[in-house]
Design an enzyme around this catalytic site. Sequence first.
Site, mmCIF file in Angstrom:
data_model
loop_
_atom_site.group_PDB
_atom_site.id
_atom_site.type_symbol
_atom_site.label_atom_id
_atom_site.label_comp_id
_atom_site.label_asym_id
_atom_site.label_seq_id
_atom_site.Cartn_x
_atom_site.Cartn_y
_atom_site.Cartn_z
ATOM 1 N N ARG A 119 1.095 -1.008 0.112
ATOM 2 C CA ARG A 119 -0.274 -0.463 0.483
ATOM 3 C C ARG A 119 0.767 1.320 -0.193
ATOM 4 N NH1 ARG A 119 -3.405 -3.361 3.170
ATOM 5 N NH2 ARG A 119 -4.243 -3.726 2.624
ATOM 6 N N LYS A 141 2.647 11.748 -10.253
ATOM 7 C CA LYS A 141 1.854 11.482 -10.937
ATOM 8 C C LYS A 141 2.807 9.946 -11.739
ATOM 9 C CE LYS A 141 -0.863 14.378 -13.359
ATOM 10 N NZ LYS A 141 -0.712 15.053 -14.694
ATOM 11 N N GLU A 183 9.642 20.432 -22.706
ATOM 12 C CA GLU A 183 8.855 19.947 -21.933
ATOM 13 C C GLU A 183 9.325 21.609 -21.122
ATOM 14 O OE1 GLU A 183 5.636 18.088 -20.826
ATOM 15 O OE2 GLU A 183 6.326 16.170 -21.519
ATOM 16 N N LYS A 225 6.737 23.906 -12.205
ATOM 17 C CA LYS A 225 5.651 22.939 -11.924
ATOM 18 C C LYS A 225 5.624 22.466 -10.518
ATOM 19 C CE LYS A 225 4.962 18.239 -13.142
ATOM 20 N NZ LYS A 225 5.171 17.591 -13.844
ATOM 21 N N GLU A 235 -4.936 17.516 -9.431
ATOM 22 C CA GLU A 235 -5.729 17.445 -10.772
ATOM 23 C C GLU A 235 -6.824 18.277 -10.699
ATOM 24 O OE1 GLU A 235 -2.736 16.705 -14.038
ATOM 25 O OE2 GLU A 235 -5.029 16.436 -15.245
ATOM 26 N N ASN A 243 -0.691 19.979 -18.716
ATOM 27 C CA ASN A 243 -0.832 19.051 -19.490
ATOM 28 C C ASN A 243 -1.000 19.888 -21.000
ATOM 29 O OD1 ASN A 243 -1.436 16.802 -18.229
ATOM 30 N ND2 ASN A 243 -3.571 17.488 -17.254
ATOM 31 N N HIS A 246 -0.655 17.882 -24.462
ATOM 32 C CA HIS A 246 -0.230 16.798 -24.429
ATOM 33 C C HIS A 246 -1.887 15.714 -24.758
ATOM 34 C CE1 HIS A 246 3.109 17.278 -21.358
ATOM 35 N NE2 HIS A 246 3.130 15.760 -21.998
ATOM 36 N N HIS A 250 -0.514 13.006 -26.958
ATOM 37 C CA HIS A 250 -0.725 11.896 -26.371
ATOM 38 C C HIS A 250 -1.278 10.947 -27.231
ATOM 39 C CE1 HIS A 250 -1.294 12.168 -22.177
ATOM 40 N NE2 HIS A 250 0.483 12.032 -21.635
ATOM 41 N N HIS A 263 8.048 11.183 -26.553
ATOM 42 C CA HIS A 263 7.438 11.561 -25.877
ATOM 43 C C HIS A 263 6.888 12.839 -25.909
ATOM 44 C CE1 HIS A 263 3.872 12.815 -22.781
ATOM 45 N NE2 HIS A 263 5.426 13.565 -22.350
HETATM 46 P P1 NAD Z 1 12.567 7.206 -21.810
HETATM 47 O O1 NAD Z 1 12.346 7.022 -20.342
HETATM 48 O O2 NAD Z 1 11.774 6.370 -22.828
HETATM 49 O O3 NAD Z 1 13.748 7.878 -21.772
HETATM 50 C C1 NAD Z 1 14.721 8.286 -23.310
HETATM 51 C C2 NAD Z 1 15.665 6.925 -23.564
HETATM 52 O O4 NAD Z 1 16.794 7.495 -23.119
HETATM 53 C C3 NAD Z 1 15.907 5.490 -23.385
HETATM 54 O O5 NAD Z 1 16.244 5.421 -24.170
HETATM 55 C C4 NAD Z 1 16.149 5.435 -21.531
HETATM 56 O O6 NAD Z 1 16.385 4.415 -21.044
HETATM 57 C C5 NAD Z 1 17.902 6.213 -21.999
HETATM 58 N N1 NAD Z 1 18.030 7.162 -20.713
HETATM 59 C C6 NAD Z 1 17.825 7.413 -19.757
HETATM 60 N N2 NAD Z 1 18.643 8.287 -19.207
HETATM 61 C C7 NAD Z 1 20.592 7.722 -20.342
HETATM 62 C C8 NAD Z 1 21.266 8.389 -20.377
HETATM 63 N N3 NAD Z 1 21.388 9.387 -19.012
HETATM 64 N N4 NAD Z 1 21.724 8.026 -21.177
HETATM 65 C C9 NAD Z 1 21.535 7.216 -22.169
HETATM 66 N N5 NAD Z 1 20.600 7.510 -22.289
HETATM 67 C C10 NAD Z 1 19.441 7.649 -21.110
HETATM 68 O O7 NAD Z 1 12.007 8.728 -22.184
HETATM 69 P P2 NAD Z 1 11.503 9.791 -21.046
HETATM 70 O O8 NAD Z 1 11.646 11.043 -22.265
HETATM 71 O O9 NAD Z 1 12.764 10.233 -20.279
HETATM 72 O O10 NAD Z 1 10.282 9.859 -20.784
HETATM 73 C C11 NAD Z 1 9.196 10.049 -21.461
HETATM 74 C C12 NAD Z 1 8.119 8.684 -20.344
HETATM 75 O O11 NAD Z 1 7.348 10.211 -19.580
HETATM 76 C C13 NAD Z 1 6.791 8.750 -20.994
HETATM 77 O O12 NAD Z 1 6.109 7.997 -20.893
HETATM 78 C C14 NAD Z 1 5.899 10.130 -21.048
HETATM 79 O O13 NAD Z 1 4.542 9.443 -20.341
HETATM 80 C C15 NAD Z 1 6.016 10.538 -19.030
HETATM 81 N N6 NAD Z 1 6.018 11.611 -18.367
HETATM 82 C C16 NAD Z 1 6.003 11.612 -17.475
HETATM 83 C C17 NAD Z 1 5.291 12.660 -16.458
HETATM 84 C C18 NAD Z 1 5.054 12.901 -15.135
HETATM 85 O O14 NAD Z 1 4.739 13.559 -14.359
HETATM 86 N N7 NAD Z 1 5.434 11.426 -14.039
HETATM 87 C C19 NAD Z 1 5.588 14.259 -17.308
HETATM 88 C C20 NAD Z 1 6.227 13.871 -18.113
HETATM 89 C C21 NAD Z 1 6.455 12.907 -18.922
HETATM 90 N N1 GLY Z 2 2.805 16.199 -16.933
HETATM 91 C C1 GLY Z 2 1.798 17.135 -16.292
HETATM 92 C C2 GLY Z 2 1.533 16.936 -14.739
HETATM 93 O O1 GLY Z 2 2.383 16.129 -14.036
HETATM 94 O O2 GLY Z 2 0.579 17.404 -13.743
#
Ligand code: NAD
Ligand code: GLY
Length: 359
Positions: A119, A141, A183, A225, A235, A243, A246, A250, A263
Amino acid sequence: MRRIAVNLAGRSYDILIGTGLIGRLGEFVSALAPTSIHVVCTDVVAPLYAQAVLDSCRGVAPTRLCTIPDGESIKTLATVSAILDALVSGHADRRSVLVVVGGGVVGDIAGFAASIYMRGIRFVQVPTTLLAQVDSSVGGKTGVNHAGGKNLIGSFHQPSVVVSDTSSLRTLAAREVRAGLAEILKHGLLADREYFDRMVDTLPQLLALDGDALAAAIAGSCEIKAAVVARDERENGERALLNLGHTFGHAIESLTGYSRWLHGEAVACGLCLAADLSARLGLIGPDALETIQAAVARAGLPVRIAGISRAAAFQAMRADKKAFAGKIDFVLLERIGQAVRRQVDDALVEATLSDGGFV
Ligand code: NAD
Ligand code: GLY
């Protein structure tokens, strides 16, 4: 080292930003007095940083490593289940700490696993992509995708600390760095014109991974943020403005199988579409629209993505979790630095999609 506070009463935490922080991770994790430490990263990040993380945590508490496959396509419940299995077999208890090292994908997945194991156990975000350092590691999130849409399954679960080591960005592919810029631009567009202009001016330094420029960009985005999240953690209102771009983004991601576009690239195009729609509604003028499109292009990100079906995009946007009773709640711009939410006539959205290259 810069320190930014996320003020959420009993769930408050710090975002630490600086060079070489992965080597100091043990110091930050030991402050949580964990009974055991469970490090989660993907098979791309593990060879780069897992050893440094394990070395740093040595002596703090028994530490285990769980490696999962890489990429948006593994953002599923099956991967969450694999992490839960590792926590069970590693005898994690309620005072254990999960440490997730990597991009936003693994951060969202492992954060979700931490939120439901027993939990909810504490977790530490160690974002190693620019996108994760400026956005996804902050705000709590967590979640995974469903065949019916992106991030449809998840929870709010705040990390105990976010450790952003800007030196880790040196191993990141240039395309991933550009994705993170989307972003950064988003945060400026929705909340702070001065930050937006400064970021556009420093795009060359950011692309060159200049340490000072990166730290300033990450701190600026995190401040924007953190302030929004502190006012609306779950939210219920204002947080939806984060968003921006987004709803369109998306749809682009899901309709291209989460594989063609990153993304951040989908969000960049989404920002341009949201700006175009804002201009059609008369909220912003043509100059602002041009400024936004030029900034996205200058960051090396897509202004238009051609060939996606408009009908499918409408369907995807209506299934998005930001839609209510099938009505799409768009985040639009009143000016650069100020976002608003609006429902919009389908005809205007059609026109935006059509001019944006949708078919
Ligand atoms: P990702 O996590 O896929 O990373 C991109 C690539 O870079 C991957 O292949 C990863 O293994 C590689 N990588 C990571 N760090 C590295 C480093 N230092 N050196 C070499 N390679 C490295 O993609 P991302 O763009 O980081 O994240 C996208 C995701 O984040 C999406 O799923 C999106 O929905 C999510 N997201 C979430 C929020 C939230 O608030 N939780 C906000 C924005 C995006
Ligand atoms: N990426 C949108 C949020 O964290 O609310």
